[in-house]
Design a protein around this motif. Sequence first.
Motif, PDB file in Angstrom:
ATOM      1  N   VAL A 146       0.863  -1.177   0.000  1.00  0.00           N
ATOM      2  CA  VAL A 146       0.000   0.000   0.000  1.00  0.00           C
ATOM      3  C   VAL A 146       0.900   1.229   0.000  1.00  0.00           C
ATOM      4  CG1 VAL A 146      -1.978   1.125   1.069  1.00  0.00           C
ATOM      5  CG2 VAL A 146      -1.633  -1.322   1.404  1.00  0.00           C
ATOM      6  N   LEU A 147       0.784   2.055  -1.024  1.00  0.00           N
ATOM      7  CA  LEU A 147       1.642   3.232  -1.147  1.00  0.00           C
ATOM      8  C   LEU A 147       0.946   4.488  -0.631  1.00  0.00           C
ATOM      9  CD1 LEU A 147       3.336   2.984  -4.677  1.00  0.00           C
ATOM     10  CD2 LEU A 147       4.328   2.463  -2.444  1.00  0.00           C
ATOM     11  N   ALA A 148       1.704   5.353   0.036  1.00  0.00           N
ATOM     12  CA  ALA A 148       1.233   6.696   0.385  1.00  0.00           C
ATOM     13  C   ALA A 148       1.708   7.646  -0.709  1.00  0.00           C
ATOM     14  CB  ALA A 148       1.785   7.121   1.736  1.00  0.00           C
ATOM     15  N   GLY A 173       2.791  12.924 -13.873  1.00  0.00           N
ATOM     16  CA  GLY A 173       3.872  13.015 -12.894  1.00  0.00           C
ATOM     17  C   GLY A 173       3.689  12.037 -11.747  1.00  0.00           C
ATOM     18  N   PHE A 174       2.457  11.899 -11.272  1.00  0.00           N
ATOM     19  CA  PHE A 174       2.182  10.921 -10.220  1.00  0.00           C
ATOM     20  C   PHE A 174       2.419   9.500 -10.726  1.00  0.00           C
ATOM     21  CE2 PHE A 174      -0.126  14.383  -8.106  1.00  0.00           C
ATOM     22  CZ  PHE A 174       0.183  14.144  -6.776  1.00  0.00           C
ATOM     23  N   ALA A 175       2.030   9.230 -11.981  1.00  0.00           N
ATOM     24  CA  ALA A 175       2.254   7.901 -12.550  1.00  0.00           C
ATOM     25  C   ALA A 175       3.746   7.576 -12.599  1.00  0.00           C
ATOM     26  CB  ALA A 175       1.649   7.832 -13.956  1.00  0.00           C
ATOM     27  N   SER A 176       4.541   8.549 -13.017  1.00  0.00           N
ATOM     28  CA  SER A 176       5.992   8.364 -13.055  1.00  0.00           C
ATOM     29  C   SER A 176       6.548   8.136 -11.656  1.00  0.00           C
ATOM     30  CB  SER A 176       6.648   9.590 -13.705  1.00  0.00           C
ATOM     31  OG  SER A 176       8.047   9.477 -13.699  1.00  0.00           O
ATOM     32  N   TRP A 177       6.040   8.892 -10.672  1.00  0.00           N
ATOM     33  CA  TRP A 177       6.485   8.726  -9.285  1.00  0.00           C
ATOM     34  C   TRP A 177       6.206   7.308  -8.789  1.00  0.00           C
ATOM     35  CZ3 TRP A 177       4.308   7.180  -4.767  1.00  0.00           C
ATOM     36  CH2 TRP A 177       5.032   7.421  -3.590  1.00  0.00           C
ATOM     37  N   VAL A 178       5.015   6.802  -9.067  1.00  0.00           N
ATOM     38  CA  VAL A 178       4.655   5.449  -8.631  1.00  0.00           C
ATOM     39  C   VAL A 178       5.579   4.413  -9.260  1.00  0.00           C
ATOM     40  CG1 VAL A 178       2.883   3.644  -8.788  1.00  0.00           C
ATOM     41  CG2 VAL A 178       2.235   5.965  -8.127  1.00  0.00           C
ATOM     42  N   ARG A 219       6.178  -6.136 -12.536  1.00  0.00           N
ATOM     43  CA  ARG A 219       4.893  -6.521 -13.120  1.00  0.00           C
ATOM     44  C   ARG A 219       3.792  -6.722 -12.075  1.00  0.00           C
ATOM     45  NH1 ARG A 219       4.099  -7.355 -17.985  1.00  0.00           N
ATOM     46  NH2 ARG A 219       2.564  -9.017 -17.709  1.00  0.00           N
ATOM     47  N   PRO A 220       3.532  -5.699 -11.284  1.00  0.00           N
ATOM     48  CA  PRO A 220       2.476  -5.803 -10.286  1.00  0.00           C
ATOM     49  C   PRO A 220       1.094  -5.632 -10.899  1.00  0.00           C
ATOM     50  CG  PRO A 220       3.333  -3.583 -10.287  1.00  0.00           C
ATOM     51  CD  PRO A 220       4.161  -4.360 -11.282  1.00  0.00           C
ATOM     52  N   ILE A 221       0.084  -5.977 -10.111  1.00  0.00           N
ATOM     53  CA  ILE A 221      -1.284  -5.554 -10.364  1.00  0.00           C
ATOM     54  C   ILE A 221      -1.452  -4.233  -9.623  1.00  0.00           C
ATOM     55  CG2 ILE A 221      -3.725  -6.075 -10.008  1.00  0.00           C
ATOM     56  CD1 ILE A 221      -2.761  -9.080  -9.765  1.00  0.00           C
ATOM     57  N   LEU A 222      -1.930  -3.201 -10.303  1.00  0.00           N
ATOM     58  CA  LEU A 222      -2.085  -1.870  -9.695  1.00  0.00           C
ATOM     59  C   LEU A 222      -3.570  -1.555  -9.538  1.00  0.00           C
ATOM     60  CD1 LEU A 222       0.561   0.317 -11.542  1.00  0.00           C
ATOM     61  CD2 LEU A 222       0.480  -0.156  -9.117  1.00  0.00           C
ATOM     62  N   ILE A 223      -3.971  -1.277  -8.302  1.00  0.00           N
ATOM     63  CA  ILE A 223      -5.357  -0.941  -8.009  1.00  0.00           C
ATOM     64  C   ILE A 223      -5.400   0.487  -7.477  1.00  0.00           C
ATOM     65  CG2 ILE A 223      -7.423  -1.550  -6.686  1.00  0.00           C
ATOM     66  CD1 ILE A 223      -6.514  -3.746  -8.624  1.00  0.00           C
ATOM     67  N   VAL A 248      -3.589   5.218 -12.078  1.00  0.00           N
ATOM     68  CA  VAL A 248      -3.487   3.887 -12.682  1.00  0.00           C
ATOM     69  C   VAL A 248      -3.811   3.951 -14.177  1.00  0.00           C
ATOM     70  CG1 VAL A 248      -4.536   1.592 -12.746  1.00  0.00           C
ATOM     71  CG2 VAL A 248      -3.854   2.588 -10.561  1.00  0.00           C
ATOM     72  N   SER A 249      -4.814   4.729 -14.563  1.00  0.00           N
ATOM     73  CA  SER A 249      -5.143   4.872 -15.989  1.00  0.00           C
ATOM     74  C   SER A 249      -3.951   5.403 -16.773  1.00  0.00           C
ATOM     75  CB  SER A 249      -6.341   5.813 -16.165  1.00  0.00           C
ATOM     76  OG  SER A 249      -7.515   5.277 -15.603  1.00  0.00           O
ATOM     77  N   SER A 250      -3.252   6.375 -16.197  1.00  0.00           N
ATOM     78  CA  SER A 250      -2.075   6.930 -16.848  1.00  0.00           C
ATOM     79  C   SER A 250      -0.946   5.898 -16.937  1.00  0.00           C
ATOM     80  CB  SER A 250      -1.587   8.172 -16.088  1.00  0.00           C
ATOM     81  OG  SER A 250      -0.461   8.751 -16.709  1.00  0.00           O
TER      82      SER A 250
END
Length: 241
Positions: free
Chosen positions: A34-36, A52-57, A68-72, A81-83
Amino acid sequence: MSKQPLVLLHGFAGGTDYFSRVEARLRLSFDVLVLALPGHEGQSVGPDTIEGFASWVMDDLERRGIERPILIGHSFGGYIVSSIVETYSEKISGFGLVYSTAKADTDDAKQKRNQNISRVQEIGVREFVDGLVPGLFAEGTDAMIVSEAKEIGYMMTVEGAIRALTAMRDRRDLTPVLSRTSVPGVIIHGEKDPLISEDSAFAPQNEQIIKRSTDSSHMGMLETPDAFCEILEEVFSEEHA
């Protein structure tokens, strides 16, 4: 045999405890992280775009060695997640948008984002969160759960709130991206959600994406945790595949 990594991203004014009622059960089937997100839960302020948030994640997951995770993603997390599906599809094995949408903000919604930016600047995070959070839950939800969600929101910074609101306001419509992706996914909609309509949630047309609903408002992982877990297990757990 190692479990499939499952990464959970919270919504705006949220935090890792948004998943406190589902994490233990999900750990039975997945390797859960679980990421903050930046600007939340004491994290330093980060980007002001969804990209930018997508790149950070993705940078954070690479640093952790998660492949290769599942991202929720919940709500704002779903926009991220869409990005990620658009730009990093080869690096994930599945995705989920929960109480979220791939659509862009309408003009009215953009105006509301601007009003919220001004409001959080004027009154601060605590009062802003007090006005925001109760409306995310279905009527009759346990008051303790609502109170806990407020406490999570209080940890957001003013600048973090402004940047997240800016990113949400300016995001693009990624419905076409999800409609053509080959990555398996799930969309979960809350039948009582006043923020995301069923049409908006289920807009992507793709046989790779499973669509499910819970008897909840915008916070199904806290309101209907068993149903939330059952859907993710159904779609992604190897035992159910």
